[in-house]
Design a protein around this motif. Structure first.
Motif, PDB file in Angstrom:
ATOM      1  N   ILE A   1      37.500  48.784  46.002  1.00 11.68           N
ATOM      2  CA  ILE A   1      38.942  48.781  46.229  1.00 11.68           C
ATOM      3  C   ILE A   1      39.482  47.414  45.827  1.00 11.68           C
ATOM      4  CG2 ILE A   1      40.769  49.011  47.937  1.00 11.68           C
ATOM      5  CD1 ILE A   1      39.249  51.590  47.464  1.00 11.68           C
ATOM      6  N   ARG A   2      40.595  47.426  45.084  1.00 16.25           N
ATOM      7  CA  ARG A   2      41.227  46.153  44.708  1.00 16.25           C
ATOM      8  C   ARG A   2      42.675  46.172  45.185  1.00 16.25           C
ATOM      9  NH1 ARG A   2      40.528  44.132  38.714  1.00 16.25           N
ATOM     10  NH2 ARG A   2      42.042  45.780  38.233  1.00 16.25           N
ATOM     11  N   ILE A   3      43.040  45.141  45.957  1.00 19.12           N
ATOM     12  CA  ILE A   3      44.403  44.987  46.479  1.00 19.12           C
ATOM     13  C   ILE A   3      44.975  43.699  45.893  1.00 19.12           C
ATOM     14  CG2 ILE A   3      45.818  44.754  48.546  1.00 19.12           C
ATOM     15  CD1 ILE A   3      43.555  46.111  50.113  1.00 19.12           C
ATOM     16  N   THR A   4      46.122  43.819  45.234  1.00 15.01           N
ATOM     17  CA  THR A   4      46.751  42.653  44.599  1.00 15.01           C
ATOM     18  C   THR A   4      48.158  42.475  45.170  1.00 15.01           C
ATOM     19  OG1 THR A   4      45.531  43.093  42.564  1.00 15.01           O
ATOM     20  CG2 THR A   4      47.404  41.597  42.421  1.00 15.01           C
ATOM     21  N   VAL A   5      48.461  41.247  45.625  1.00 17.44           N
ATOM     22  CA  VAL A   5      49.801  40.914  46.123  1.00 17.44           C
ATOM     23  C   VAL A   5      50.357  39.828  45.207  1.00 17.44           C
ATOM     24  CG1 VAL A   5      51.155  40.039  48.043  1.00 17.44           C
ATOM     25  CG2 VAL A   5      49.178  41.518  48.484  1.00 17.44           C
TER      26      VAL A   5
ATOM     27  N   ALA B   1      52.633  33.519  42.549  1.00 22.87           N
ATOM     28  CA  ALA B   1      51.197  33.513  42.822  1.00 22.87           C
ATOM     29  C   ALA B   1      50.693  34.948  42.904  1.00 22.87           C
ATOM     30  CB  ALA B   1      50.893  32.766  44.121  1.00 22.87           C
ATOM     31  N   ILE B   2      49.419  35.110  42.596  1.00 23.61           N
ATOM     32  CA  ILE B   2      48.780  36.435  42.661  1.00 23.61           C
ATOM     33  C   ILE B   2      47.513  36.310  43.506  1.00 23.61           C
ATOM     34  CG2 ILE B   2      47.766  38.332  41.356  1.00 23.61           C
ATOM     35  CD1 ILE B   2      49.313  37.356  38.909  1.00 23.61           C
ATOM     36  N   PHE B   3      47.470  37.004  44.641  1.00 25.68           N
ATOM     37  CA  PHE B   3      46.281  37.079  45.480  1.00 25.68           C
ATOM     38  C   PHE B   3      45.588  38.418  45.204  1.00 25.68           C
ATOM     39  CE2 PHE B   3      48.638  33.818  47.636  1.00 25.68           C
ATOM     40  CZ  PHE B   3      47.671  32.997  48.205  1.00 25.68           C
ATOM     41  N   THR B   4      44.288  38.367  44.904  1.00 16.63           N
ATOM     42  CA  THR B   4      43.537  39.580  44.570  1.00 16.63           C
ATOM     43  C   THR B   4      42.340  39.715  45.505  1.00 16.63           C
ATOM     44  OG1 THR B   4      44.166  39.378  42.239  1.00 16.63           O
ATOM     45  CG2 THR B   4      42.303  40.835  42.761  1.00 16.63           C
ATOM     46  N   ILE B   5      42.266  40.873  46.158  1.00 18.87           N
ATOM     47  CA  ILE B   5      41.152  41.181  47.074  1.00 18.87           C
ATOM     48  C   ILE B   5      40.312  42.300  46.450  1.00 18.87           C
ATOM     49  CG2 ILE B   5      40.534  42.160  49.316  1.00 18.87           C
ATOM     50  CD1 ILE B   5      43.064  40.878  50.442  1.00 18.87           C
ATOM     51  N   SER B   6      39.004  42.103  46.458  1.00 22.51           N
ATOM     52  CA  SER B   6      38.079  43.143  45.970  1.00 22.51           C
ATOM     53  C   SER B   6      37.028  43.371  47.043  1.00 22.51           C
ATOM     54  CB  SER B   6      37.429  42.721  44.658  1.00 22.51           C
ATOM     55  OG  SER B   6      36.470  43.671  44.238  1.00 22.51           O
ATOM     56  N   MET B   7      36.861  44.628  47.456  1.00 23.33           N
ATOM     57  CA  MET B   7      35.879  44.951  48.497  1.00 23.33           C
ATOM     58  C   MET B   7      35.379  46.368  48.283  1.00 23.33           C
ATOM     59  SD  MET B   7      38.198  45.586  51.924  1.00 23.33           S
ATOM     60  CE  MET B   7      38.828  43.909  51.951  1.00 23.33           C
ATOM     61  N   PRO B   8      34.203  46.704  48.816  1.00 20.87           N
ATOM     62  CA  PRO B   8      33.681  48.067  48.680  1.00 20.87           C
ATOM     63  C   PRO B   8      34.483  49.051  49.531  1.00 20.87           C
ATOM     64  CG  PRO B   8      32.219  46.746  50.041  1.00 20.87           C
ATOM     65  CD  PRO B   8      33.245  45.811  49.484  1.00 20.87           C
ATOM     66  N   SER B   9      34.538  50.303  49.059  1.00 23.81           N
ATOM     67  CA  SER B   9      35.254  51.333  49.807  1.00 23.81           C
ATOM     68  C   SER B   9      34.474  51.767  51.049  1.00 23.81           C
ATOM     69  CB  SER B   9      35.526  52.546  48.937  1.00 23.81           C
ATOM     70  OG  SER B   9      34.302  53.154  48.531  1.00 23.81           O
ATOM     71  N   ASN B  10      33.146  51.508  51.054  1.00 20.31           N
ATOM     72  CA  ASN B  10      32.272  51.838  52.204  1.00 20.31           C
ATOM     73  C   ASN B  10      32.188  53.344  52.464  1.00 20.31           C
ATOM     74  OD1 ASN B  10      31.610  49.125  52.783  1.00 20.31           O
ATOM     75  ND2 ASN B  10      33.534  48.873  53.892  1.00 20.31           N
ATOM     76  N   LEU B  11      32.464  54.156  51.451  1.00 16.18           N
ATOM     77  CA  LEU B  11      32.350  55.608  51.583  1.00 16.18           C
ATOM     78  C   LEU B  11      31.202  56.116  50.735  1.00 16.18           C
ATOM     79  CD1 LEU B  11      36.078  56.744  51.469  1.00 16.18           C
ATOM     80  CD2 LEU B  11      34.610  56.530  53.471  1.00 16.18           C
TER      81      LEU B  11
END
Length: 484
Positions: free
Chosen positions: A415-419, A474-484
């Protein structure tokens, strides 16, 4: 010769010899397989021809005897002339014997019939089989296999009246002539395959050993403290590609671990400080609050001015105590993350629910899927999104309308979340410190919001990065596993 080069030379030879052995085995196998197929096809075709001829012969004899009820002794008279016609039509010799195995009739001259009586063993075999018996022998003069078929002849009442001898000659060496005819073509084609295989195996073995030697050289130079580790560029989709990916992943993890160790050292110090601050500040809070409330309650209310003064003082002190309490709670919370309660959620829906509190902001949510599922603690997600959007909102530039884009993406199992905002941006000298505890570029706040965000993201084996351009955002980017 160096050891690494000697091993590469040996590997190259093994690959080359392996290819050559496969090519030679292919030649031998194809030749043998062609021989076996031709032989089996010839045998099957021969048996089919014999079956068809014997059935046609018996049908002709049955038809000739079907007009009257013929007995054994009447066969020579009934078939006297017809036997020649039947033999000519079927293009085969016919010999008829009575039920005792004695010669009765043939389309050949009786003097040319070698077998005047059927052997007793053959008669027993015919009776045992009930309808037909095939006796296989070899004729040296004709260099062919003779299959002697003995069939039971019946009259129109289906009574056994005689035995029909049907000699069928099959030259088993015929398929060898066919094989010899095609053998030259088989050898020629396979020889070309062998030559092509030798050339191809030499090219592949050279490329393989050269690539392995290059990779070995780069892997041997790995140093945990070397900051100049470079990934290998390899674009072929083969087994070596998996090795290259593992190497590139390893050096990336080494770099991450270096940063993590540095971060943990800083974090450990701040945790100790946070615990100490929380302990020191919380101790006097309750007594101070009770004391001031008690002082307010016992003070003389008859003084018209004193009451207002005391009440104002009390409100100020209680307000300051609340501020101190909030600071203590914040540092205590930083020292230890709350217990996680993971559950499967729809990311799109949860993020939109969180963003409802920012009703006065121009926030736009985009997603590459309508229903992005992941497993996470709702409170973690809420705090992550709230902190990032709050920072983006507070970074708005004067004279420019604030726009915040929140992008949600699911790429395979991550999953990637970008603000992204269009605010004032973050100076380059502050980018490395943005996630440090107690660091803030604002006039208010304790500077632990982004630190908490990073801790929560890393608690899910994720990463958070930031890119910024001054006066552009600014761009904050989060990358993490979906855990599914």
């Amino acid at each position: 010769m160096p050891l690494s080069e000697y091993k590469g030379y040996r590997l190259r030879n093994r690959v080359f010899i392996g290819f050559l052995a496969i090519c030679l085995l292919s030649v031998v196998t194809s030749a043998v397989l062609s021989f076996v197929i031709l032989r089996d096809n010839a045998k099957k075709q021969s048996m089919t021809d014999m079956q068809n001829k014997s059935e046609a012969l018996m049908s002709s004899l049955d038809y000739a005897l079907s007009h009257t009820q013929v007995q054994t002794k009447e066969i020579p008279e009934v078939l006297d002339n017809k036997i020649y016609e039947i033999a000519d039509i079927n293009k085969h010799d016919i010999v008829i014997y009575d039920l005792q195995g004695n010669y009765l009739l043939s389309n050949k001259d009786p003097n040319l019939v070698a077998q005047k009586k059927i052997p007793e063993s053959v008669i027993k075999a015919i009776k045992k089989n009930g309808k037909r018996y095939d006796d296989k022998s070899y004729d040296n003069k004709l260099n062919a296999t003779v299959i002697s078929s003995y069939m039971v002849l019946k009259n129109n009442m289906l009574d056994d009246i005689a035995y029909v001898y049907f000699p069928y000659y099959h030259n088993e060496s015929a398929y060898m002539d066919v094989f010899k005819h095609y053998f030259a073509y088989i050898i020629g084609v396979n020889l070309l395959i062998v030559l092509f295989g030798i050339w191809l195996s030499w090219i592949i073995s050279n490329n393989l050993t050269d690539a392995i030697t290059r990779f070995t050289s780069m892997i041997s130079k790995i140093n945990l403290f070397d900051k100049d580790l470079r990934p290998i560029k390899y674009y072929k989709n083969d087994e070596l590609n998996a090795l290259v990916k593992s190497y590139n992943k390893m050096i990336s993890e080494i770099a991450d671990q270096r940063e993590r160790l540095s971060y943990i050292e800083k974090q450990s110090a701040w945790q100790e400080m946070a615990k100490q601050v929380a302990h020191e500040v919380k101790n006097p809070l309750t007594p101070m609050k009770l004391m001031m409330q008690n002082f307010e309650r016992k003070f003389d209310p008859n003084d018209p001015n004193i009451g207002a003064k005391v009440k104002g003082l009390s409100e100020v002190i209680i307000g300051q105590i609340d501020v101190i309490s909030r600071v203590a709670n914040a540092f205590s919370e930083f020292a230890q993350l709350p217990e996680r309660h993971d559950e499967e959620i729809t990311l799109n829906k949860e993020v939109r629910n969180v963003l409802n509190i920012f009703s006065d902001e121009n926030i736009f949510v985009h997603a590459n899927h309508d229903d992005i599922r992941m497993k996470i603690d709702r409170s973690y997600l809420t705090r992550i999104i709230t902190n990032l959007v709050t920072n983006a909102s507070q970074a708005r530039a004067e004279g420019r309308k604030s726009v915040i884009n929140v992008d949600l993406e699911k790429i395979e199992k991550r999953i990637r979340i970008t603000v992204e905002d269009n605010g004032i941006g973050i100076p380059a000298d502050q980018l490395d410190k943005i996630f440090d505890p107690n660091f803030t570029s604002k006039n208010s706040g304790m500077g632990i919001g982004l630190t908490m965000v990073k801790r929560m993201v890393e608690d899910y084996n994720g990463t958070i990065t930031v890119l910024s351009t001054l006066d552009k955002g600014a761009i904050f980017t989060i990358s993490m596993p979906s855990n599914l």
